[in-house]
Design a protein around this motif. Structure first.
Motif, mmCIF file in Angstrom:
data_model
loop_
_atom_site.group_PDB
_atom_site.id
_atom_site.type_symbol
_atom_site.label_atom_id
_atom_site.label_comp_id
_atom_site.label_asym_id
_atom_site.label_seq_id
_atom_site.Cartn_x
_atom_site.Cartn_y
_atom_site.Cartn_z
ATOM 1 N N VAL A 209 -34.446 -27.318 -26.956
ATOM 2 C CA VAL A 209 -34.172 -26.858 -25.587
ATOM 3 C C VAL A 209 -32.828 -27.388 -25.095
ATOM 4 O O VAL A 209 -32.003 -26.629 -24.553
ATOM 5 C CB VAL A 209 -35.303 -27.290 -24.633
ATOM 6 C CG1 VAL A 209 -34.925 -27.010 -23.184
ATOM 7 C CG2 VAL A 209 -36.599 -26.572 -24.979
ATOM 8 N N LEU A 210 -32.595 -28.690 -25.291
ATOM 9 C CA LEU A 210 -31.337 -29.276 -24.838
ATOM 10 C C LEU A 210 -30.146 -28.726 -25.615
ATOM 11 O O LEU A 210 -29.079 -28.498 -25.035
ATOM 12 C CB LEU A 210 -31.398 -30.796 -24.958
ATOM 13 C CG LEU A 210 -32.366 -31.502 -24.002
ATOM 14 C CD1 LEU A 210 -32.359 -33.009 -24.255
ATOM 15 C CD2 LEU A 210 -32.003 -31.214 -22.555
ATOM 16 N N ALA A 211 -30.332 -28.503 -26.907
ATOM 17 C CA ALA A 211 -29.242 -27.953 -27.709
ATOM 18 C C ALA A 211 -28.885 -26.552 -27.240
ATOM 19 O O ALA A 211 -27.704 -26.181 -27.174
ATOM 20 C CB ALA A 211 -29.638 -27.929 -29.186
ATOM 21 N N PHE A 212 -29.888 -25.754 -26.912
ATOM 22 C CA PHE A 212 -29.632 -24.400 -26.399
ATOM 23 C C PHE A 212 -28.847 -24.455 -25.088
ATOM 24 O O PHE A 212 -27.840 -23.763 -24.919
ATOM 25 C CB PHE A 212 -30.953 -23.662 -26.189
ATOM 26 C CG PHE A 212 -30.816 -22.367 -25.443
ATOM 27 C CD1 PHE A 212 -30.269 -21.252 -26.056
ATOM 28 C CD2 PHE A 212 -31.203 -22.281 -24.103
ATOM 29 C CE1 PHE A 212 -30.124 -20.059 -25.360
ATOM 30 C CE2 PHE A 212 -31.068 -21.102 -23.402
ATOM 31 C CZ PHE A 212 -30.523 -19.980 -24.033
ATOM 32 N N VAL A 213 -29.288 -25.327 -24.178
ATOM 33 C CA VAL A 213 -28.619 -25.418 -22.871
ATOM 34 C C VAL A 213 -27.218 -25.996 -23.017
ATOM 35 O O VAL A 213 -26.242 -25.465 -22.463
ATOM 36 C CB VAL A 213 -29.457 -26.278 -21.913
ATOM 37 C CG1 VAL A 213 -28.715 -26.499 -20.590
ATOM 38 C CG2 VAL A 213 -30.809 -25.617 -21.636
ATOM 39 N N PHE A 214 -27.094 -27.087 -23.763
ATOM 40 C CA PHE A 214 -25.793 -27.740 -23.909
ATOM 41 C C PHE A 214 -24.800 -26.853 -24.660
ATOM 42 O O PHE A 214 -23.626 -26.766 -24.287
ATOM 43 C CB PHE A 214 -25.950 -29.074 -24.633
ATOM 44 C CG PHE A 214 -26.539 -30.168 -23.784
ATOM 45 C CD1 PHE A 214 -27.096 -29.900 -22.545
ATOM 46 C CD2 PHE A 214 -26.539 -31.481 -24.229
ATOM 47 C CE1 PHE A 214 -27.641 -30.899 -21.764
ATOM 48 C CE2 PHE A 214 -27.078 -32.499 -23.455
ATOM 49 C CZ PHE A 214 -27.629 -32.210 -22.214
ATOM 50 N N ALA A 215 -25.257 -26.212 -25.729
ATOM 51 C CA ALA A 215 -24.360 -25.361 -26.515
ATOM 52 C C ALA A 215 -23.908 -24.146 -25.707
ATOM 53 O O ALA A 215 -22.740 -23.757 -25.743
ATOM 54 C CB ALA A 215 -25.046 -24.916 -27.802
ATOM 55 N N ALA A 216 -24.843 -23.545 -24.973
ATOM 56 C CA ALA A 216 -24.488 -22.407 -24.129
ATOM 57 C C ALA A 216 -23.510 -22.825 -23.043
ATOM 58 O O ALA A 216 -22.565 -22.089 -22.707
ATOM 59 C CB ALA A 216 -25.747 -21.801 -23.519
ATOM 60 N N SER A 217 -23.722 -24.034 -22.503
ATOM 61 C CA SER A 217 -22.810 -24.526 -21.475
ATOM 62 C C SER A 217 -21.426 -24.803 -22.042
ATOM 63 O O SER A 217 -20.411 -24.490 -21.423
ATOM 64 C CB SER A 217 -23.381 -25.799 -20.852
ATOM 65 O OG SER A 217 -22.483 -26.358 -19.921
ATOM 66 N N ALA A 218 -21.382 -25.389 -23.245
ATOM 67 C CA ALA A 218 -20.096 -25.724 -23.864
ATOM 68 C C ALA A 218 -19.292 -24.477 -24.226
ATOM 69 O O ALA A 218 -18.056 -24.513 -24.261
ATOM 70 C CB ALA A 218 -20.318 -26.580 -25.106
ATOM 71 N N THR A 219 -19.977 -23.382 -24.511
ATOM 72 C CA THR A 219 -19.285 -22.141 -24.882
ATOM 73 C C THR A 219 -19.121 -21.192 -23.698
ATOM 74 O O THR A 219 -18.600 -20.087 -23.853
ATOM 75 C CB THR A 219 -20.059 -21.416 -25.994
ATOM 76 O OG1 THR A 219 -21.416 -21.209 -25.582
ATOM 77 C CG2 THR A 219 -20.042 -22.234 -27.283
ATOM 78 N N GLY A 220 -19.570 -21.598 -22.518
ATOM 79 C CA GLY A 220 -19.411 -20.772 -21.329
ATOM 80 C C GLY A 220 -20.326 -19.573 -21.270
ATOM 81 O O GLY A 220 -20.065 -18.631 -20.516
ATOM 82 N N THR A 221 -21.404 -19.583 -22.050
ATOM 83 C CA THR A 221 -22.325 -18.445 -22.072
ATOM 84 C C THR A 221 -23.602 -18.707 -21.288
ATOM 85 O O THR A 221 -24.498 -17.873 -21.274
ATOM 86 C CB THR A 221 -22.700 -18.089 -23.524
ATOM 87 O OG1 THR A 221 -23.288 -19.232 -24.151
ATOM 88 C CG2 THR A 221 -21.469 -17.669 -24.299
#
Length: 272
Positions: free
Chosen positions: A37-49
């Motif tokens: 869950v955190l990886a999905f949120v953090f990765a999406a945030s880091a890529t602006g998606t």
């Protein structure tokens, strides 16, 4: 009975029950779900998606922060299994025949510590795989670096494994000191899930308090690992300045003090 024979007996005792693998499964599910869950949120945030106006997280340090879920979130499981290794014997009165077979009680405690190291390694492998697997997969899926080819990442994984071992030893110390199983488990959960988190949160607002809270066991564990998802920011220092070796020394100190106190104040008392 020799230490080798006592350790063999203790290994048989611990791995002949369902307790260790049930907790290991719960650890894998809990850490794996949290990391995903955190990886999905953090990765999406880091890529602006990430939908909405969520702030973008920097990619630097993102992988090590996500991998640290294994210890910053999952450390309570090795702590619990270490506590249960001892308190279950008091509860079920299996220590009586153990002490009759091995009158040297210190030898029995040493055997538990050695088996505790083995359990710490097993739980560490489970917890690390549960956090690194989904986190690395999602990071890669978003086109972000997994950092799995760097020496720093593998050094962090090694420190995470060490943290798991130390947490099991701390649990054994708690179990030896607090004989009552319910009391020991409640105490562990209250401290790890309420008292320390509240104290560390308060340190963010009270000047000088972080100089004290950095020596709490959870904070020391985060310092040993070198990252913590509890900071909710990639690449930030998880504690108030402790080096990784100092964090490890503090955590080891807790284990030694609790085991010694347990041996002196409780372990040598009569077993009913």
């Amino acid at each position: 009975m020799s230490l080798t024979a006592a350790t063999r007996s203790e290994t048989t005792k611990q791995f002949s029950t369902a307790m260790w693998w049930v907790l290991a499964i719960v650890l894998a599910v809990y850490v794996g779900f949290t990391a995903a869950v955190l990886a999905f949120v953090f990765a999406a945030s880091a890529t602006g998606t990430l939908p909405g106006n969520a702030p973008e997280l920097p990619e630097e340090g993102l992988a090590e922060t996500l991998y640290s879920v294994a210890t910053s979130v999952g450390y309570v499981f090795p702590l619990l299994i270490g506590t249960l290794m001892v308190t279950a014997e008091f509860r079920h009165k299996t220590l009586t025949p153990t002490f009759l077979a091995t009158p040297r009680r210190g030898l029995v405690l040493w055997a538990k510590l050695l088996v505790g190291v083995l359990l710490g390694v097993i739980y560490g492998v489970v917890g690390i795989a549960a956090s690194v697997g989904p986190a690395a997969g999602l990071l890669s899926g978003y086109g972000l670096e997994t950092e799995l080819t760097t020496a720093d990442t593998w050094a962090q994984i090694g420190r995470m494994l060490l943290a798991y071992v130390l947490w099991v030893l701390i649990g054994i110390g708690v179990g030896a000191l607090v004989r009552n199983q319910v009391g020991a488990i409640v105490g562990v959960l209250v401290f790890t899930q309420f008292l320390e988190p509240v104290g560390r949160t308060a340190a963010s607002f009270v000047d000088g308090l972080s100089e004290v809270t950095q020596y709490l066991p959870g904070a020391a564990s985060d310092a040993l690992v070198g990252a913590s998802v509890l900071t909710m920011g990639a690449g930030t220092e998880p504690t108030g300045g402790l080096e990784w070796w100092a964090g490890g020394a503090v955590l080891l100190g807790y284990a030694i003090v609790l085991v010694v106190l347990g041996h002196l104040l409780s372990w040598r008392r009569d077993v009913s």
